[in-house]
Design a protein around this motif. Sequence first.
Motif, PDB file in Angstrom:
ATOM      1  N   ASP A   9      -3.244   6.161   3.112  1.00 17.17           N
ATOM      2  CA  ASP A   9      -2.577   4.862   3.047  1.00 17.17           C
ATOM      3  C   ASP A   9      -2.664   4.140   4.390  1.00 17.17           C
ATOM      4  O   ASP A   9      -2.895   2.926   4.449  1.00 17.17           O
ATOM      5  CB  ASP A   9      -1.103   5.034   2.667  1.00 17.17           C
ATOM      6  CG  ASP A   9      -0.917   5.560   1.253  1.00 17.17           C
ATOM      7  OD1 ASP A   9      -1.798   5.311   0.415  1.00 17.17           O
ATOM      8  OD2 ASP A   9       0.097   6.228   1.010  1.00 17.17           O
ATOM      9  N   LYS A  10      -2.454   4.889   5.468  1.00 17.83           N
ATOM     10  CA  LYS A  10      -2.518   4.287   6.808  1.00 17.83           C
ATOM     11  C   LYS A  10      -3.909   3.729   7.096  1.00 17.83           C
ATOM     12  O   LYS A  10      -4.044   2.623   7.638  1.00 17.83           O
ATOM     13  CB  LYS A  10      -2.140   5.334   7.867  1.00 17.83           C
ATOM     14  CG  LYS A  10      -0.673   5.736   7.847  1.00 17.83           C
ATOM     15  CD  LYS A  10      -0.390   6.806   8.896  1.00 17.83           C
ATOM     16  CE  LYS A  10       1.065   7.257   8.843  1.00 17.83           C
ATOM     17  NZ  LYS A  10       1.348   8.326   9.842  1.00 17.83           N
TER      18      LYS A  10
ATOM     19  N   LYS B  40      -6.122   2.706   4.933  1.00 19.56           N
ATOM     20  CA  LYS B  40      -6.320   1.520   4.096  1.00 19.56           C
ATOM     21  C   LYS B  40      -5.594   0.312   4.694  1.00 19.56           C
ATOM     22  O   LYS B  40      -6.137  -0.805   4.750  1.00 19.56           O
ATOM     23  CB  LYS B  40      -5.818   1.802   2.680  1.00 19.56           C
ATOM     24  CG  LYS B  40      -6.170   0.717   1.672  1.00 19.56           C
ATOM     25  CD  LYS B  40      -5.780   1.151   0.259  1.00 19.56           C
ATOM     26  CE  LYS B  40      -6.170   0.093  -0.763  1.00 19.56           C
ATOM     27  NZ  LYS B  40      -5.801   0.518  -2.142  1.00 19.56           N
TER      28      LYS B  40
ATOM     29  N   ILE C 189       0.822  -1.211   0.000  1.00 18.41           N
ATOM     30  CA  ILE C 189       0.000   0.000   0.000  1.00 18.41           C
ATOM     31  C   ILE C 189       0.858   1.264   0.000  1.00 18.41           C
ATOM     32  O   ILE C 189       1.858   1.371   0.712  1.00 18.41           O
ATOM     33  CB  ILE C 189      -0.934   0.015   1.236  1.00 18.41           C
ATOM     34  CG1 ILE C 189      -1.757  -1.275   1.300  1.00 18.41           C
ATOM     35  CG2 ILE C 189      -1.842   1.232   1.214  1.00 18.41           C
ATOM     36  CD1 ILE C 189      -2.608  -1.548   0.094  1.00 18.41           C
ATOM     37  N   GLY C 190       0.437   2.230  -0.823  1.00 15.47           N
ATOM     38  CA  GLY C 190       1.074   3.544  -0.808  1.00 15.47           C
ATOM     39  C   GLY C 190       2.373   3.648  -1.571  1.00 15.47           C
ATOM     40  O   GLY C 190       3.104   4.629  -1.416  1.00 15.47           O
ATOM     41  N   GLN C 191       2.695   2.663  -2.421  1.00 13.40           N
ATOM     42  CA  GLN C 191       3.964   2.691  -3.146  1.00 13.40           C
ATOM     43  C   GLN C 191       3.745   2.461  -4.638  1.00 13.40           C
ATOM     44  O   GLN C 191       4.488   1.728  -5.287  1.00 13.40           O
ATOM     45  CB  GLN C 191       4.903   1.614  -2.572  1.00 13.40           C
ATOM     46  CG  GLN C 191       5.135   1.664  -1.083  1.00 13.40           C
ATOM     47  CD  GLN C 191       5.817   2.943  -0.622  1.00 13.40           C
ATOM     48  OE1 GLN C 191       6.438   3.646  -1.424  1.00 13.40           O
ATOM     49  NE2 GLN C 191       5.705   3.261   0.663  1.00 13.40           N
TER      50      GLN C 191
ATOM     51  N   LEU D 139       4.101   6.749   4.361  1.00 11.52           N
ATOM     52  CA  LEU D 139       2.686   6.503   4.111  1.00 11.52           C
ATOM     53  C   LEU D 139       1.860   7.756   4.375  1.00 11.52           C
ATOM     54  O   LEU D 139       2.080   8.461   5.364  1.00 11.52           O
ATOM     55  CB  LEU D 139       2.178   5.375   5.008  1.00 11.52           C
ATOM     56  CG  LEU D 139       2.845   4.003   4.838  1.00 11.52           C
ATOM     57  CD1 LEU D 139       2.321   3.037   5.891  1.00 11.52           C
ATOM     58  CD2 LEU D 139       2.606   3.459   3.436  1.00 11.52           C
TER      59      LEU D 139
END
Length: 295
Positions: free
Chosen positions: A228-229, A231, A61-63, A224
Amino acid sequence: MEKECIIECYIHNPPLLLKEGIIRLFENDEYILVKENTFEFNKITTQDITNLYEELNKEIIGQEQPILELVSTIYPLTAKYSNPVVLLFYGPAGVGKTETAKLLSKVLYNGKLLREQISMYQTEAFASYLFGGSINENSFAKGLIGRETNVILLDEFDKCPPGFFSAFYQFFDEGLFVDRNYKVNLKNSIIICTTNYGSLEEIKKQLGSPIFSRFDGFISFGDLSQEDKLKLIRIKYEKNLSLWDEEQQALIKKKNAIDFLTEHANKFINARNIDNGIRSYMSKLLIQDVLNRNT
C-alpha cells in the motif's frame, strides 16, 4: 381608506422565537397565509453508491474492506429510510478517515464537507456554540443550516467533553438538532465521527454506552501494508511533481527521486506522512540545486 401593505415577505432561516411568534400571530388570520418552505438534499441513488465505491477504491489506498462496509451501511439511504446514518471511523491517524468523508461529500453531493474539529472546543465557549447562545454568535446549528452537503464530519469526536454528548442524542436518533435558537432537520444525512482508538472495547469504555449505542456502523481503518505504501508513494509522487514547473520536474526526475522514495518506503507511517515526506524531499533537491548554482 386603502392601506399600503406588504404583499409577500420572505424570512430566511428565522430563529425559533421569531418563527413561533409569526405563526402564533397570523395562523388564524383569514387574510394572511403563513407558509413554511424547507430545503431537502437530493435522494441518494444506487448509481451514486456505485460511483462512490469506485471513487473511494481509486483514491483511498489500502482500505478495501472498510470501503465495502461503508457503502453497505449507507445503502439504506437509497430506499425510504429517512433517519440519518451515523458512523464511527476508527483506527490510526493518517490512513484515510477524513479523506473518505471528504470524498463522500464530493461524490454524493458535489459540495464541500461540513467539518467540525471537536478537539478545538475544549473551553466554556463550547457550551454556547453547541447549545446556542446569542442569536448573533456562531453556533453548531448555524453551521448545519448553511451546509453545502448532507455529509457532516465530527472529527476527533472522542475529544468532546462527556457532559455534552446529550446534545447529540436526538441528532443521531432522529436527524433533528435543536438548540435554543434553531431547529435543524437533517433527514437522510450521513454523520461521520472519527477517533484514533484501536478497538470497539476501547471506544465503548471512553465514550460510554449511551452515545456508543447510537452509531449505525463502526468502520475500522487499518495500518498500511508495504505494498500500500509503495502504491501511495507513486500516486503522491505524481501529484507533488505536478506542482513544479517543467525545469524543476526535470531535475527531480534526473535525481531519481522516485527510486529513493520507494527504497525508503518502510520509513513512512501513513498517507499523510507519505505526502508530506515526498513534498519535503522534492523541495530539498530543488533548494540544494539553487544553492549550488549560487555559491
